[in-house]
Enzyme design. Sequence first.
Site, mmCIF file in Angstrom:
data_model
loop_
_atom_site.group_PDB
_atom_site.id
_atom_site.type_symbol
_atom_site.label_atom_id
_atom_site.label_comp_id
_atom_site.label_asym_id
_atom_site.label_seq_id
_atom_site.Cartn_x
_atom_site.Cartn_y
_atom_site.Cartn_z
ATOM 1 N N HIS A 127 0.842 -1.197 0.000
ATOM 2 C CA HIS A 127 0.000 0.000 0.000
ATOM 3 C C HIS A 127 0.881 1.253 0.000
ATOM 4 O O HIS A 127 2.104 1.186 0.094
ATOM 5 C CB HIS A 127 -0.973 0.012 1.194
ATOM 6 C CG HIS A 127 -0.380 0.356 2.528
ATOM 7 N ND1 HIS A 127 -1.108 0.946 3.540
ATOM 8 C CD2 HIS A 127 0.879 0.200 3.017
ATOM 9 C CE1 HIS A 127 -0.334 1.118 4.597
ATOM 10 N NE2 HIS A 127 0.861 0.685 4.318
ATOM 11 N N CYS A 184 5.785 6.428 4.513
ATOM 12 C CA CYS A 184 4.623 5.654 4.027
ATOM 13 C C CYS A 184 4.120 6.192 2.700
ATOM 14 O O CYS A 184 3.269 5.575 2.056
ATOM 15 C CB CYS A 184 3.496 5.673 5.058
ATOM 16 S SG CYS A 184 3.944 4.850 6.590
ATOM 17 N N HIS A 228 5.060 0.233 -0.318
ATOM 18 C CA HIS A 228 5.756 -0.703 0.570
ATOM 19 C C HIS A 228 4.692 -1.724 0.997
ATOM 20 O O HIS A 228 3.615 -1.751 0.393
ATOM 21 C CB HIS A 228 6.391 0.035 1.762
ATOM 22 C CG HIS A 228 5.396 0.664 2.668
ATOM 23 N ND1 HIS A 228 4.714 1.829 2.341
ATOM 24 C CD2 HIS A 228 4.922 0.305 3.888
ATOM 25 C CE1 HIS A 228 3.889 2.148 3.314
ATOM 26 N NE2 HIS A 228 3.986 1.246 4.266
ATOM 27 N N HIS A 270 3.091 -4.930 4.035
ATOM 28 C CA HIS A 270 3.002 -5.483 5.385
ATOM 29 C C HIS A 270 2.430 -6.897 5.363
ATOM 30 O O HIS A 270 1.698 -7.262 4.446
ATOM 31 C CB HIS A 270 2.072 -4.621 6.262
ATOM 32 C CG HIS A 270 2.544 -3.224 6.481
ATOM 33 N ND1 HIS A 270 3.615 -2.924 7.284
ATOM 34 C CD2 HIS A 270 2.113 -2.039 5.986
ATOM 35 C CE1 HIS A 270 3.802 -1.606 7.293
ATOM 36 N NE2 HIS A 270 2.913 -1.048 6.505
ATOM 37 N N ASP A 313 -5.303 -10.404 0.019
ATOM 38 C CA ASP A 313 -3.992 -11.049 0.128
ATOM 39 C C ASP A 313 -3.224 -10.962 -1.194
ATOM 40 O O ASP A 313 -3.774 -11.230 -2.265
ATOM 41 C CB ASP A 313 -4.174 -12.532 0.511
ATOM 42 C CG ASP A 313 -2.840 -13.205 0.803
ATOM 43 O OD1 ASP A 313 -1.975 -12.573 1.417
ATOM 44 O OD2 ASP A 313 -2.667 -14.372 0.403
ATOM 45 N N HIS A 314 -1.943 -10.609 -1.086
ATOM 46 C CA HIS A 314 -1.066 -10.476 -2.253
ATOM 47 C C HIS A 314 -1.608 -9.445 -3.247
ATOM 48 O O HIS A 314 -1.408 -9.562 -4.448
ATOM 49 C CB HIS A 314 -0.827 -11.838 -2.930
ATOM 50 C CG HIS A 314 0.198 -12.661 -2.193
ATOM 51 N ND1 HIS A 314 -0.066 -13.255 -0.992
ATOM 52 C CD2 HIS A 314 1.484 -12.985 -2.494
ATOM 53 C CE1 HIS A 314 1.004 -13.915 -0.571
ATOM 54 N NE2 HIS A 314 1.962 -13.757 -1.461
ATOM 55 N N GLU A 327 -0.807 -4.103 11.907
ATOM 56 C CA GLU A 327 -0.078 -3.770 10.676
ATOM 57 C C GLU A 327 1.391 -4.173 10.806
ATOM 58 O O GLU A 327 2.027 -4.581 9.839
ATOM 59 C CB GLU A 327 -0.183 -2.263 10.417
ATOM 60 C CG GLU A 327 0.255 -1.859 9.032
ATOM 61 C CD GLU A 327 -0.068 -0.402 8.751
ATOM 62 O OE1 GLU A 327 -0.947 -0.141 7.920
ATOM 63 O OE2 GLU A 327 0.550 0.491 9.369
#
Lengths: 135, 135, 135, 135, 135, 135
Positions: free
Chosen positions: C14, C33, C39, C41, C79-80, C124
């Site tokens: 994100h 950020c 980047h 998480h 996810d992913h 996070e």
Amino acid sequence: MLKVCRRSTFNAAHRLYRPDWSEEKNDAVYGKCNNPNFHGHNYTLEVWVEGEIDASTGYLIDLKILKTIIQTEIIDRFDHRNLNLDCSEFANLIPTAENIAIVIYEILRNVLDAKYKVSITLWETENNSVFYDGK
Amino acid sequence: MLKVCRRSTFNAAHRLYRPDWSEEKNDAVYGKCNNPNFHGHNYTLEVWVEGEIDASTGYLIDLKILKTIIQTEIIDRFDHRNLNLDCSEFANLIPTAENIAIVIYEILRNVLDAKYKVSITLWETENNSVFYDGK
Amino acid sequence: MLKVCRRSTFNAAHRLYRPDWSEEKNDAVYGKCNNPNFHGHNYTLEVWVEGEIDASTGYLIDLKILKTIIQTEIIDRFDHRNLNLDCSEFANLIPTAENIAIVIYEILRNVLDAKYKVSITLWETENNSVFYDGK
Amino acid sequence: MLKVCRRSTFNAAHRLYRPDWSEEKNDAVYGKCNNPNFHGHNYTLEVWVEGEIDASTGYLIDLKILKTIIQTEIIDRFDHRNLNLDCSEFANLIPTAENIAIVIYEILRNVLDAKYKVSITLWETENNSVFYDGK
Amino acid sequence: MLKVCRRSTFNAAHRLYRPDWSEEKNDAVYGKCNNPNFHGHNYTLEVWVEGEIDASTGYLIDLKILKTIIQTEIIDRFDHRNLNLDCSEFANLIPTAENIAIVIYEILRNVLDAKYKVSITLWETENNSVFYDGK
Amino acid sequence: MLKVCRRSTFNAAHRLYRPDWSEEKNDAVYGKCNNPNFHGHNYTLEVWVEGEIDASTGYLIDLKILKTIIQTEIIDRFDHRNLNLDCSEFANLIPTAENIAIVIYEILRNVLDAKYKVSITLWETENNSVFYDGK
């Protein structure tokens, strides 16, 4: 609101099934938890006690005493046991995590001073848990 | 040396005892692990695979494939089982953490390509574990 | 009050920025950020469901069903993924941990039976988390 | 209700005793925590801040700012300190986990905007913790 | 190679400094660890014992016995102690994590049967640790 | 053998794909890790340094210095970055966990004194990790 927590663990076997249901219904509801030969878990228990601080000691409750109560009332009772076969609490109660949490709460509620509020979190696996506070 | 690890978990019941020993000797050696009605654990398994990196893919081994192998060979075999009663591997072998680790190693050693070295760590509780690499 | 929890994880990229703000303002508010190349998480999600125990099954909610709902509604969706580019939920919403938590809550609130109360905790990183219960 | 959490750690020495009590009474109440030469802990602190989301930023509170406040007000004050000897907060207050939690809460309550609700959880060991929210 | 591990914890105070160094040099080398009033940690100890499996019991070493040895030799010695003031092992030895690990190793090496190899990992914080195996 | 470890974390986005492969082959090999818009992880890095203890300080290596080296050389380089787009190390190298581990090892190997042996463990998720020691 001030609460203290004591964390402990116990290891037990259990099986989820109802003798008054057919094998098919037990399988449909409980899946692999209905293995007739049992399976088991490392249960992690957090006991939270809420109350006033004792200005004299700086303790809400002496955690050494709480630890001893949990050991005597819960760990000695359920650790290295088969919940279905060895524990009268589950003679007529299915040992789901929810019911185990309620049973543990009730035991501790009875032995802890009524001036305290009590709540527990019981982790059955690292991904599944139950919280109960008697309300 | 390059190694990759895949971590997974399974839940099983077991009992430690030898039928050729007296009850007294079983109790002396295995203590509360000798409950005739079994107890159980959440086992945490780390499988380490050592080898050369595949320069074409940047993988030592595709962890999706390793995950599937562990699921098929280990988790489907032992999860939600009674190791003593349901698993032929322990028909004549006491399911101590040591023996479970050796059995898991041997199963994985047979299905993983001989070009890899294999080692495993098996945690029976958060405080007890076993490492085995076949040597 | 009885609550059960199911924990799961997903991995996503994100970026925090507002297109209607200057680069300077985005940097001042969002710092690193606001990397334009994103980047990511490993998000850890705890979903808590509160309600009455079903005396027939001993379950509050079948955690196998809750696990499937979380998989289908949340993990398969996020996810992913790149939350900014791949997920319509964040087309006009900055994917801060707070907003991700609210979005996840709303999705689950809509699919879970109204008889349940729902709350979630979203981690996070191991040091940062958000709790939301819709109130 | 939306809450965000920032987790951090500090390491400190302490001793539990009351100078106005006899040695016997101190031992009876505080046991080995009454070692005159002190012992110590890695304290883990979770600070939870509750409030409204800022629709402009998507933040409840900027966690970078919260992290800085916790560093400046709590970690710099207590980390690598002897709570009894180095910290005026405990000159006349027994540094039980309960009292440390209350002191930390009060410090943070004073510096955080009154629009937020604040609560903290302080873990003294992996098995013992305290929650406080000022009520 | 088969190894078993037992994990345990103890809480202690310590200070890093050399009386034969100036205050400036102590500060330069040990920084805030040189607080004259001490600070402390929750130490986590993993003791690994390597050897042959006992075919008769299925144990490498009875973990109940290993647990008792660790309790008697290490936990009772160092838990709730000031390593500098209370423990003769550190009368002339700086209690860095490295030296604590070596001391623990030597104590256990002396009491464990010579047929075993021994190694330990000592975590001083969740981010810092030491491994030692006597070689 | 004496080794010390420093644990740290960084958060990054990445994508696994080879531009010289077809979309079909990339999907077959890398699956959902081949999302063109990237995904991300909280990477946990353990750096182990092996050597002789410095009898003068009781340190193998000053962990404050090791922490600074890891911060400067690894965290500042990779944290909150897109490994594919922002980091020249991966301009022509697929950022699998294996390759990230090798790159981190090589960077640290170059800056740490040759008298030390170095090894690292890199966790990409709580279930996947890589170990590398340069051999």
